[in-house]
Motif scaffolding. Sequence first.
Motif, mmCIF file in Angstrom:
data_model
loop_
_atom_site.group_PDB
_atom_site.id
_atom_site.type_symbol
_atom_site.label_atom_id
_atom_site.label_comp_id
_atom_site.label_asym_id
_atom_site.label_seq_id
_atom_site.Cartn_x
_atom_site.Cartn_y
_atom_site.Cartn_z
ATOM 1 N N ASN A 117 0.841 -1.196 0.000
ATOM 2 C CA ASN A 117 0.000 0.000 0.000
ATOM 3 C C ASN A 117 0.874 1.242 0.000
ATOM 4 O OD1 ASN A 117 -2.272 1.598 0.038
ATOM 5 N ND2 ASN A 117 -2.718 1.289 2.211
ATOM 6 N N ILE A 118 0.462 2.257 -0.722
ATOM 7 C CA ILE A 118 1.175 3.524 -0.685
ATOM 8 C C ILE A 118 1.087 4.097 0.733
ATOM 9 C CG2 ILE A 118 -0.902 4.747 -1.457
ATOM 10 C CD1 ILE A 118 0.887 6.802 -2.777
ATOM 11 N N GLY A 119 2.175 4.647 1.224
ATOM 12 C CA GLY A 119 2.218 5.164 2.582
ATOM 13 C C GLY A 119 2.742 4.176 3.596
ATOM 14 N N GLN A 120 2.849 2.898 3.207
ATOM 15 C CA GLN A 120 3.531 1.944 4.074
ATOM 16 C C GLN A 120 5.033 2.160 3.945
ATOM 17 O OE1 GLN A 120 1.446 -1.764 2.651
ATOM 18 N NE2 GLN A 120 1.165 -2.094 4.849
ATOM 19 N N THR A 121 5.803 1.316 4.568
ATOM 20 C CA THR A 121 7.239 1.506 4.603
ATOM 21 C C THR A 121 7.903 0.991 3.331
ATOM 22 O OG1 THR A 121 9.200 1.145 5.968
ATOM 23 C CG2 THR A 121 7.650 -0.701 5.753
ATOM 24 N N TYR A 122 9.217 1.074 3.284
ATOM 25 C CA TYR A 122 10.030 0.604 2.163
ATOM 26 C C TYR A 122 11.153 -0.271 2.717
ATOM 27 C CZ TYR A 122 8.004 4.492 -0.549
ATOM 28 O OH TYR A 122 7.145 5.369 -1.170
ATOM 29 N N ARG A 144 -4.363 9.301 2.215
ATOM 30 C CA ARG A 144 -5.202 8.272 2.836
ATOM 31 C C ARG A 144 -5.418 7.190 1.800
ATOM 32 N NH1 ARG A 144 -8.367 7.638 7.312
ATOM 33 N NH2 ARG A 144 -10.140 6.206 7.151
ATOM 34 N N SER A 145 -5.126 5.947 2.177
ATOM 35 C CA SER A 145 -5.263 4.823 1.251
ATOM 36 C C SER A 145 -5.644 3.583 2.037
ATOM 37 C CB SER A 145 -3.942 4.586 0.502
ATOM 38 O OG SER A 145 -4.053 3.502 -0.395
ATOM 39 N N LEU A 146 -6.724 2.929 1.624
ATOM 40 C CA LEU A 146 -7.223 1.761 2.336
ATOM 41 C C LEU A 146 -6.347 0.543 2.110
ATOM 42 C CD1 LEU A 146 -9.511 0.627 4.116
ATOM 43 C CD2 LEU A 146 -10.744 0.056 2.001
ATOM 44 N N GLY A 147 -5.835 0.358 0.881
ATOM 45 C CA GLY A 147 -5.013 -0.807 0.578
ATOM 46 C C GLY A 147 -5.854 -1.997 0.167
ATOM 47 N N LEU A 167 -4.659 0.129 6.215
ATOM 48 C CA LEU A 167 -4.934 1.533 5.923
ATOM 49 C C LEU A 167 -3.738 2.407 6.295
ATOM 50 C CD1 LEU A 167 -8.115 3.560 6.458
ATOM 51 C CD2 LEU A 167 -6.056 4.334 7.641
ATOM 52 N N THR A 168 -3.465 3.404 5.466
ATOM 53 C CA THR A 168 -2.435 4.393 5.763
ATOM 54 C C THR A 168 -3.044 5.778 5.730
ATOM 55 O OG1 THR A 168 -1.787 4.581 3.433
ATOM 56 C CG2 THR A 168 -0.608 2.967 4.770
ATOM 57 N N SER A 169 -2.585 6.634 6.633
ATOM 58 C CA SER A 169 -3.074 8.008 6.694
ATOM 59 C C SER A 169 -1.934 8.877 7.218
ATOM 60 C CB SER A 169 -4.288 8.118 7.610
ATOM 61 O OG SER A 169 -4.711 9.464 7.736
ATOM 62 N N SER A 170 -1.562 9.901 6.457
ATOM 63 C CA SER A 170 -0.438 10.737 6.879
ATOM 64 C C SER A 170 -0.679 12.180 6.478
ATOM 65 C CB SER A 170 0.878 10.243 6.269
ATOM 66 O OG SER A 170 0.854 10.348 4.856
ATOM 67 N N GLY A 171 -0.030 13.084 7.195
ATOM 68 C CA GLY A 171 -0.097 14.512 6.897
ATOM 69 C C GLY A 171 1.225 15.178 7.225
ATOM 70 N N ASN A 172 1.696 16.022 6.319
ATOM 71 C CA ASN A 172 2.932 16.772 6.524
ATOM 72 C C ASN A 172 2.638 18.252 6.260
ATOM 73 O OD1 ASN A 172 3.553 14.012 5.108
ATOM 74 N ND2 ASN A 172 5.376 14.451 6.312
ATOM 75 N N VAL A 187 7.319 22.695 11.080
ATOM 76 C CA VAL A 187 6.905 21.458 10.409
ATOM 77 C C VAL A 187 6.148 20.613 11.422
ATOM 78 C CG1 VAL A 187 7.661 19.371 9.236
ATOM 79 C CG2 VAL A 187 8.876 21.500 8.844
ATOM 80 N N MET A 188 4.947 20.162 11.040
ATOM 81 C CA MET A 188 4.148 19.282 11.886
ATOM 82 C C MET A 188 3.730 18.072 11.059
ATOM 83 S SD MET A 188 1.807 21.999 14.030
ATOM 84 C CE MET A 188 2.578 23.325 14.970
ATOM 85 N N GLN A 189 3.956 16.876 11.614
ATOM 86 C CA GLN A 189 3.780 15.665 10.821
ATOM 87 C C GLN A 189 3.132 14.562 11.658
ATOM 88 O OE1 GLN A 189 7.434 15.021 8.221
ATOM 89 N NE2 GLN A 189 8.346 16.211 9.876
ATOM 90 N N ASP A 190 2.279 13.786 11.013
ATOM 91 C CA ASP A 190 1.748 12.577 11.633
ATOM 92 C C ASP A 190 1.614 11.510 10.563
ATOM 93 O OD1 ASP A 190 -1.462 12.379 10.916
ATOM 94 O OD2 ASP A 190 -0.754 14.450 10.985
ATOM 95 N N LEU A 191 2.111 10.307 10.876
ATOM 96 C CA LEU A 191 2.115 9.198 9.926
ATOM 97 C C LEU A 191 1.565 7.963 10.628
ATOM 98 C CD1 LEU A 191 5.189 10.814 9.686
ATOM 99 C CD2 LEU A 191 4.961 9.695 7.482
ATOM 100 N N LEU A 192 0.366 7.573 10.219
ATOM 101 C CA LEU A 192 -0.327 6.447 10.850
ATOM 102 C C LEU A 192 -0.435 5.286 9.867
ATOM 103 C CD1 LEU A 192 -3.378 6.351 13.131
ATOM 104 C CD2 LEU A 192 -3.529 5.125 10.962
ATOM 105 N N ASN A 193 -0.147 4.096 10.351
ATOM 106 C CA ASN A 193 -0.312 2.865 9.571
ATOM 107 C C ASN A 193 -1.036 1.821 10.398
ATOM 108 O OD1 ASN A 193 2.592 2.456 7.372
ATOM 109 N ND2 ASN A 193 1.167 4.128 7.615
ATOM 110 N N GLN A 194 -2.079 1.236 9.832
ATOM 111 C CA GLN A 194 -2.576 -0.001 10.413
ATOM 112 C C GLN A 194 -1.586 -1.110 10.066
ATOM 113 O OE1 GLN A 194 -6.527 -0.577 8.819
ATOM 114 N NE2 GLN A 194 -7.477 0.663 10.421
#
Length: 654
Positions: free
Chosen positions: A96-101, A178-181, A187-192, A213-220
């Motif tokens: 899923n986009i927004g997951q790790t690499y 935001r992407s459900l996968g 699910l991934t949800s992030s904001g920068n 800079v304020m950031q939040d990166l959430l992954n199920q």
Amino acid sequence: MQNKYFYILVFCFFTVSLVAQTKLSKVNKVNPNNRSDTTSLTNRSKGFKELATIDMYLQFNNALDTISVDTTLTIKKDYKLNYLQKDNFNLMPFANIGQTYNTLSFNSWDENTSPLFGARARHFNYLEHKDIMSYEVPTPWTRLTYKTAFEQGQLLDAFFTVNLSKQFNFSIAYKGLRSLGNYQNALTSSGNFRFVTNYKTKNEKYQAKGYVVMQDLLNQENGGLKEEDLDNFTSGNEEFLDRSVFDPVFENAENILKGKRFFLEHSYGILHDTDSLSNNTIRLVNKISLEDKYYQYKQTASATDVFGDAFTNSIRDKVKLENFKTSLGLNYINNVIGDISFAVNYTDVNYGYNSIVLFPETTITNRIKSNFFGVEGAYSKTYKGFNITGKGGLNLSDTFVGSYLDATLNWQFNEDIAFSGGIALNSRLANYNHLLYQSDYINYNWYNLDRFQNVNTQQLKLNMKSQKWFNAVLDLSNIDNYTYFNLEETIDGVKKIEPKQYNKPLQYLRIKLQKEFRVGNFALDNTLMYQNVVSDEEVLNVPAFISRNTLYYSNQLFKKSMTLQTGVTFNYFSEYNMNGYDPLLAEFYTQNETKLGGFPRLDFFINAKVRQTRIFFKAEHFNSSFTGYDYFSAPNNPYRDFTIRFGLVWDFFL
């Protein structure tokens, strides 16, 4: 950390006062049909007297290098239209986009003298100080970047910058995803969010740059596929081509990384003496940085036996870091001697948890706290086609012992060929989560600050750039006390991840070659990397070869009003013991049980540019159904199936 809120108030007052003192100037438009990459766009605002052309829209990185805004359509733009908005040649994305690499090559050196915050798998899209740009533009500039995601989601980065006068610029931007996968609980949800401002007086004696800079990166997190489901995936069983039917290892976990950083760098010229022989400038420079961040892993419904026994059935692990740093120094510029900087810095760090963990034989403390002074310096000089640069730093601390030195020599051989080479040395403690970690899972508790030694890295680097011949990068690293997470199996069969330190030296060689061949409107862009690790044990695993080859056609159509680009990209890396992913730590670990890789990835793309809009259409991994379902991003974590995605980059110059 008592003074941190005082510095925040100073920063905010500084920004507000600049806005209050500056007025927005009127901008006169010209015929929009004259807009292009080379022609004038609009009249410049107050302080900018010429007609605006694209090369007047400037960006400045952390090193104050000037970068012109580029709205052309090249194959490199195709490589960069992704979640990170960077070329991810050596990265293997998850499903899923927004997951790790998963990292296919290892960057062995950095200039940090203190440990880094853990959860490094969450930091790929976490904007560091070096990622923040400042701007100078003759007219307001807006850029919208959009790309579709997987199942109910999208990626959008909206950016705006304007010079309210020749002296004052600000920019504001937000990147949201935001992407459900396609898999359960992915699910991934992030904001920068980022706000950047820079200011200079008319005589340029006082200059300042600041940002928030304020950031939040959430992954199920789902732990990947179960062992019994791997055959159903690799066999291409039609019942499981709908990936949502897979029952993952667990479906009740998520992790999140949140952070905010305030930064201010300002300087005042205390001497500016210019004559026919020399140029002497002395500036007093002050930098202030404050960063608060935390990482949390939650598993609220019930604990899983994948990570072993737990103290409680509801898992909620949370770790915080407060990092304050300020420096005061002088910058001396002389066209004979060069550019010299020296500063004294002060650092205050507070990392840890809210409670102490007691075991029968040991106690896991909850904090690593320290404050210390340090020194840093830099030098650069250009002479007859040669440019020498160097920078370094040293911590004056008994606990946080650390230092770095980076020296580079650049040589412009002729108009086409440029060489560079240098050495880089670094010594620092391992990352915080190697030194101290607490969890509701019993196996994930350790304290190693008094046991682990500094990681020492020495690197030799060589670089060649040539449009006619090829581009080449070589680096050879020697690493002492390499620190990593390792997979072990306990007596009861539970797989345990814990930090290890390899107390013998290891050597790491990396060679990267890039060359594009052109015949008429056709081109073949090739990038190849070779890697080799020499050590007594397999503690650092990388593929021997990584390759990316793009065959494409480009042309200008409709009386050159549109640029078209279409082709196929081939990605490949050789089979190796690929690192596994631990969602609890949000870290990758070394494992020597499962070999993965050796599968091709083919992407078909059609890109177009009309005026200042670039459109991207891509059929990703279109070979997935006929070259075998053996594609994984990490053990038990499949890569993406065939999918069609759309994106665009739209620039507005008002």
